[in-house]
Design an enzyme around this catalytic site. Structure first.
Site, PDB file in Angstrom:
ATOM      1  N   GLU A 275       0.832  -1.207   0.000  1.00 55.86           N
ATOM      2  CA  GLU A 275       0.000   0.000   0.000  1.00 55.86           C
ATOM      3  C   GLU A 275       0.865   1.255   0.000  1.00 55.86           C
ATOM      4  OE1 GLU A 275      -3.331   0.043  -0.411  1.00 55.86           O
ATOM      5  OE2 GLU A 275      -3.074  -2.116  -0.658  1.00 55.86           O
ATOM      6  N   TRP A 278       1.939   1.642  -3.495  1.00 56.47           N
ATOM      7  CA  TRP A 278       0.838   2.126  -4.333  1.00 56.47           C
ATOM      8  C   TRP A 278       0.865   3.659  -4.379  1.00 56.47           C
ATOM      9  CZ3 TRP A 278      -2.521   0.541  -7.859  1.00 56.47           C
ATOM     10  CH2 TRP A 278      -3.713   1.246  -8.076  1.00 56.47           C
ATOM     11  N   TRP A 306     -19.945  11.459 -19.356  1.00 53.80           N
ATOM     12  CA  TRP A 306     -20.197  11.765 -17.954  1.00 53.80           C
ATOM     13  C   TRP A 306     -21.025  13.042 -17.846  1.00 53.80           C
ATOM     14  CZ3 TRP A 306     -14.656  10.064 -17.627  1.00 53.80           C
ATOM     15  CH2 TRP A 306     -14.546   8.823 -16.994  1.00 53.80           C
ATOM     16  N   ASN A 341     -10.586   3.102   2.765  1.00 60.37           N
ATOM     17  CA  ASN A 341     -10.245   2.902   1.364  1.00 60.37           C
ATOM     18  C   ASN A 341     -11.284   2.081   0.611  1.00 60.37           C
ATOM     19  OD1 ASN A 341      -8.215   3.262  -0.810  1.00 60.37           O
ATOM     20  ND2 ASN A 341      -8.183   1.026  -0.742  1.00 60.37           N
ATOM     21  N   TRP A 359     -15.799  12.159 -12.856  1.00 61.02           N
ATOM     22  CA  TRP A 359     -14.926  11.847 -11.721  1.00 61.02           C
ATOM     23  C   TRP A 359     -14.308  13.103 -11.122  1.00 61.02           C
ATOM     24  CZ3 TRP A 359      -9.842  13.331 -12.291  1.00 61.02           C
ATOM     25  CH2 TRP A 359      -9.350  13.506 -13.589  1.00 61.02           C
ATOM     26  N   TRP A 382      -9.393   8.057  -8.250  1.00 58.91           N
ATOM     27  CA  TRP A 382     -10.637   8.388  -8.931  1.00 58.91           C
ATOM     28  C   TRP A 382     -10.646   7.840 -10.351  1.00 58.91           C
ATOM     29  CZ3 TRP A 382     -15.325   9.753  -7.654  1.00 58.91           C
ATOM     30  CH2 TRP A 382     -15.537  10.226  -6.354  1.00 58.91           C
TER      31      TRP A 382
END
Length: 483
Positions: A275, A278, A306, A341, A359, A382
């Site tokens: 993590e 990441w 969108w 998360n 987004w 996102w």
């Protein structure tokens, strides 16, 4: 011979004394040191919660420096102009700082360095915010990584040096320049009444961050992989994103602790380290493709259908969609400044897919509400969920909030914790949401919980139709509708 000409230490999002290469180099110079924070346009533009949290961090860091006989000098204005003025006032030999990586910061810092060096002044930047500089790892073909798994393999195989030891003393100058008053900056002004609600959920400063890390390693890292996806499990995650965001703890300190736990056989330690990497991946991507912050990362997604801002997106922002798992997460963020998360993935999917909303609407709201706001990680997150980003979830994956709740909050503890209207005896946290939100929202704990603004089946069908139209496919199925 030790020089009496001071060095200016330009602090930004690195409010700590340990694991700090810039500080170590400054102390080694033997010069008097002038810690400085500049409230420039980039800091002024932070969202309400982030700017407030930065103010808390600055106040705590100033206290830490004061205990060492030092001061944190505060100035407001254009960074280069402020630093040049301080050099003129103090006769400083130059400026040192720890690097930032977003495009605006890079442009600012490049300009500062060039201007200072042109006048023969010291202008040195240092790493410290990341385990590895974004340009220091490349694929076998010399490009940058666009998928996380090979990035993890490449980065983790390198190994990292241990954290730089904490400095214990900073040589003070003989004369101090004038500092502005932090209180007059009103860093929390945009938070209004929400600040008092959010404050108990913050753990501010380096000492708190180090204690938080120790507590996690001692009590929770072993079960991290098994428990991290369950938002109702208290203490299953480290909570260190808040402190990492403001540099109150260094990544090498966290990595070293995770590696010690891994070598001791703690089952969740490798996932914990993954993590952290990441986050590194997000910065790697932002460096090599900075458009990820503002535009769809994948080619061909800018014309996706969108929706712009809309009433359903506003209901999402207010935690009033009628989908309990979504609303619980949105309220958790508003009260605490953070969001679990797993919940982040669900609410992002709901906004971009069930509501077909851009987004960037969600990205902007998170920027306003998160006290652990991280520009790179949040943009990547996102876009990962929306399907337009690198290493993205398959574009036909539509997280089902009810299915997610069934799987990860089966006893309903998380939903009841944050949604007063569905709890027979709502706790203080659920009720505090109504104390934090703007009065103009006209929300009250006594009101009925809303009905869903869109059925999950209708929202999923609409999303799949839109994605099918974009892909040119006649139809798409959702093989993970209960995901």
């Amino acid at each position: 011979m030790m020089s009496d000409q001071p060095l200016i230490l330009w602090f930004r999002r690195d409010l700590r004394l340990s694991d700090h290469p810039m500080l170590a180099a400054a102390v080694a110079s033997g010069r008097p040191l002038l810690p400085v924070f500049v409230l420039d346009g980039q800091a002024e533009a932070l969202g309400a919660a982030a700017k407030w949290r930065l103010g808390l961090g600055l106040a705590r860091f100033a206290e830490t420096l004061a205990a060492m006989g030092q001061r944190l000098i505060l100035r407001r204005g254009d960074a280069l102009a402020v630093l040049q003025a301080l050099v003129a006032e103090t006769g400083a030999a130059g400026v040192m700082w720890q690097r930032m990586y977003d495009p605006q910061a890079v442009a600012r810092d490049t300009g500062v360095k060039a201007a200072l060096k042109a006048k023969g002044l010291v202008a040195e930047s240092f790493p410290g915010a990341l385990l590895i500089e974004p340009w220091e790892v490349a694929t076998g073909q010399g490009g940058y990584y666009k998928v996380y798994s090979p990035f993890w393999k490449a980065v983790s195989a390198r190994g990292f040096a241990g954290p730089v030891p904490a400095v214990t003393a900073l040589r003070a100058p003989s004369v101090w320049p004038v500092s502005e008053d932090l209180a007059e900056w009103q860093m929390g002004g945009a938070m209004r009444r929400g600040a008092a609600v959010c404050l108990p959920h913050q753990r501010v400063g380096e000492a708190a961050a180090l204690a938080r890390l120790d507590e996690f390693i001692d009590t929770a890292v072993d079960r991290y992989r098994a428990a991290r996806d369950f938002p109702g499990v208290i203490g299953a995650t480290s909570g260190l994103s808040e402190n990492l965001a403001w540099g109150e703890i260094g990544p090498r300190t966290i990595w070293a602790a995770g590696q010690r736990a891994l070598h001791q056989g703690d089952a969740g330690a490798e996932q914990f380290c993954k993590e952290l990497v990441w986050r590194e991946f997000a910065y790697h991507l932002m460096h090599h493709s900075p458009h990820i912050l503002t535009h769809s990362w994948r080619a061909g997604w800018e014309d996706f259908a969108w929706r712009g801002d809309n009433p359903e997106a506003e209901a999402w922002r207010r935690g009033m969609t009628g989908e309990p798992f979504v609303d619980a997460a949105m309220r958790e963020m508003y009260v605490t400044g953070r969001m679990h998360n797993r919940a982040r993935m669900v609410v992002a999917s709901y906004l971009t897919k069930h509501l077909l909303s851009d987004w960037r609407l969600g990205q902007a709201w998170f920027a306003d509400c998160l006290t652990d706001w991280d520009e790179a990680a949040n943009a990547m997150g996102w876009q990962w969920v929306a399907g337009s980003g690198p290493d993205a979830a398959p574009y036909f994956r539509v997280f089902n909030p009810a299915g997610q709740a069934e799987k990860f909050d089966s006893d309903g503890a998380y939903r009841r914790r944050w949604i007063a209207e569905i709890s027979a005896k709502p706790g203080a946290e659920a009720q505090s949401y109504f104390d934090a939100v703007p009065k103009r929202w006209n929300l009250a704990v006594t009101q009925a919980y809303p009905k869903p603004i869109v059925t999950l089946a209708d929202g999923r069908a609409r999303a799949l139709a839109a994605y099918a139209a974009r892909s040119g496919a006649a139809a798409l199925t959702d093989p993970v509708g209960r995901e």
